[in-house]
Design an enzyme around this catalytic site. Structure first.
Site, PDB file in Angstrom:
ATOM      1  N   GLY A  39       3.290  -1.476   4.350  1.00  0.00           N
ATOM      2  CA  GLY A  39       2.843  -0.104   3.473  1.00  0.00           C
ATOM      3  C   GLY A  39       4.347   0.475   3.660  1.00  0.00           C
ATOM      4  N   GLY A  40       5.317   1.524   4.884  1.00  0.00           N
ATOM      5  CA  GLY A  40       5.989   1.400   3.913  1.00  0.00           C
ATOM      6  C   GLY A  40       7.371   0.840   3.756  1.00  0.00           C
ATOM      7  CB  SER A  46       5.636  -2.212  11.623  1.00  0.00           C
ATOM      8  OG  SER A  46       4.829  -0.626  11.831  1.00  0.00           O
ATOM      9  CG  ASN A  65      -1.767   1.299   0.992  1.00  0.00           C
ATOM     10  OD1 ASN A  65      -1.391   1.942   0.467  1.00  0.00           O
ATOM     11  ND2 ASN A  65      -2.449   1.899   3.155  1.00  0.00           N
ATOM     12  CD1 TRP A  66       2.919   0.610  -3.076  1.00  0.00           C
ATOM     13  CD2 TRP A  66       3.293   1.719  -4.187  1.00  0.00           C
ATOM     14  NE1 TRP A  66       4.030   0.145  -3.956  1.00  0.00           N
ATOM     15  CE2 TRP A  66       3.964   0.919  -4.702  1.00  0.00           C
ATOM     16  CE3 TRP A  66       3.004   3.494  -5.744  1.00  0.00           C
ATOM     17  CZ2 TRP A  66       4.577   0.512  -6.484  1.00  0.00           C
ATOM     18  CZ3 TRP A  66       3.987   2.952  -6.920  1.00  0.00           C
ATOM     19  CH2 TRP A  66       4.716   1.734  -7.101  1.00  0.00           C
ATOM     20  CE  LYS A  67       0.574   3.966   4.655  1.00  0.00           C
ATOM     21  NZ  LYS A  67       0.515   3.430   5.837  1.00  0.00           N
ATOM     22  CG  HIS A 110      -6.100   1.337   5.579  1.00  0.00           C
ATOM     23  ND1 HIS A 110      -5.218   2.663   6.589  1.00  0.00           N
ATOM     24  CD2 HIS A 110      -4.557   1.187   5.381  1.00  0.00           C
ATOM     25  CE1 HIS A 110      -3.575   2.413   6.139  1.00  0.00           C
ATOM     26  NE2 HIS A 110      -3.717   1.626   5.210  1.00  0.00           N
ATOM     27  N   GLY A 121       2.438   1.737  11.079  1.00  0.00           N
ATOM     28  CA  GLY A 121       3.569   3.201  10.421  1.00  0.00           C
ATOM     29  C   GLY A 121       4.072   3.350  12.165  1.00  0.00           C
ATOM     30  CD  GLU A 164      -3.410  -3.119   7.579  1.00  0.00           C
ATOM     31  OE1 GLU A 164      -2.499  -3.069   7.004  1.00  0.00           O
ATOM     32  OE2 GLU A 164      -4.053  -1.652   6.839  1.00  0.00           O
ATOM     33  CD  GLU A 178      -2.818   5.572   7.085  1.00  0.00           C
ATOM     34  OE1 GLU A 178      -2.688   5.268   5.697  1.00  0.00           O
ATOM     35  OE2 GLU A 178      -1.694   4.851   7.474  1.00  0.00           O
TER      36      GLU A 178
HETATM   37  C1  PEP Z   1      -0.668   0.013   5.745  1.00  0.00           C
HETATM   38  O1  PEP Z   1      -0.758   0.767   5.206  1.00  0.00           O
HETATM   39  O2  PEP Z   1      -1.281  -0.880   5.539  1.00  0.00           O
HETATM   40  C2  PEP Z   1       0.313  -0.667   7.410  1.00  0.00           C
HETATM   41  C3  PEP Z   1       0.195  -1.848   7.466  1.00  0.00           C
HETATM   42  O3  PEP Z   1       1.920  -0.044   6.675  1.00  0.00           O
HETATM   43  P1  PEP Z   1       2.505   0.249   7.458  1.00  0.00           P
HETATM   44  O4  PEP Z   1       3.259  -1.476   7.117  1.00  0.00           O
HETATM   45  O5  PEP Z   1       4.092   1.492   6.928  1.00  0.00           O
HETATM   46  O6  PEP Z   1       2.729  -0.062   9.041  1.00  0.00           O
END
Ligand code: PEP
Length: 251
Positions: free
Chosen positions: A234-235, A213, A9-11, A95, A173, A167, A97
């Protein structure tokens, strides 16, 4: 046997030229990898460029959000058919966010699932508790409500085509990962819920992935849990080398 599923997920990151660079690098690095569905979810503006690049590869394309109406006066929104037309196969729904900053609820999650399934897009539906909810021992209650309301009226055939992402909000994040045991406990709860509400067969089919994460160093332990079938990342999906290492460590 559930096939491993790893999505990035590049956000709100990457311009079109940065997308091209990352996708080209990923394509080279993962071309020989088998036994896993690899998916990237860039921003809307990069989708059709990314679609052209992944067409002959083992990388699938997803979007990060969608609106539930087919078309019309909904300024700024993107319909399921627009995503399909841009080359998407998947779309992330609910999600945390989106829930936190944009008012997404279990009801809008349900509307979006129905809308995207009507054009045969595969929803990746996110559920998860906040830190406060976990501290107040409300995790199971929150997840159960998200499942109950978010999947209200979804039949067995359609639930089979959904990917569920657990999640925990406090792990997204933040660098704080749920321990494999904490994650497994909730994944098992979700699978048992599917068995109770639908059937044992279905509960064994549905892929439940973990997000929060995930990185190369913790992927193996998380993915080796019985009920964890992959990751939403994500990251660590924003750099080719990090994402590829994470995928390889998950196999
Ligand atoms: C996400 O955006 O769904 C996520 C899990 O981010 P991260 O891996 O950065 O925690």
């Amino acid at each position: 046997m559930r096939k491993l599923f790893i999505a990035g997920n590049w956000k709100m990151n990457k311009t079109i030229s940065e997308t091209v660079e990352l996708v080209n690098s990923l394509k080279r690095e993962v071309s020989d990898i088998e036994g896993v569905d690899i998916v990237i979810c860039p921003g809307f503006t990069s989708l059709s460029e990314a679609a052209d690049l992944v067409i002959d590869s083992n990388i699938g394309l997803g979007a990060q959000n969608v609106y539930w109406q087919e078309k019309g006066a909904f300024t700024g929104e993107v319909s399921p058919m627009m995503l399909k037309d841009a080359g998407c196969k998947y779309v992330i729904i609910g999600h945390s966010e989106r829930r936190k900053y944009f008012g997404e609820t279990n009801d809008t999650v349900l509307k979006k699932i129905n809308a995207v399934q009507s054009v045969r897009l595969i929803p990746i539906v996110c559920v998860g508790e906040t830190l406060e909810e976990r501290d107040n021992k409300k995790t199971i209650e929150v997840i159960e409500k998200q499942l109950q309301d978010g999947f209200k009226g979804i039949n067995e055939d359609n639930l089979e085509k959904i990917i569920i992402a657990y999640e925990p909000v406090w792990a997204i994040g933040t660098g704080k990962t749920a321990t494999p045991e904490q994650a497994e406990e909730i994944h098992k709860f979700i699978r048992d819920w599917i068995q109770e509400k639908y059937s044992l067969d279905l509960s064994e089919e549905v892929r439940i992935i973990y997000g929060g994460s995930v990185k190369a160093s913790n992927a193996k332990e998380l993915m080796s849990q019985k009920n964890i079938d992959g990751a939403l990342v994500g990251g660590a999906s924003l750099e080719s080398q990090l994402f590829v290492e994470l995928i390889k460590n998950s196999l």
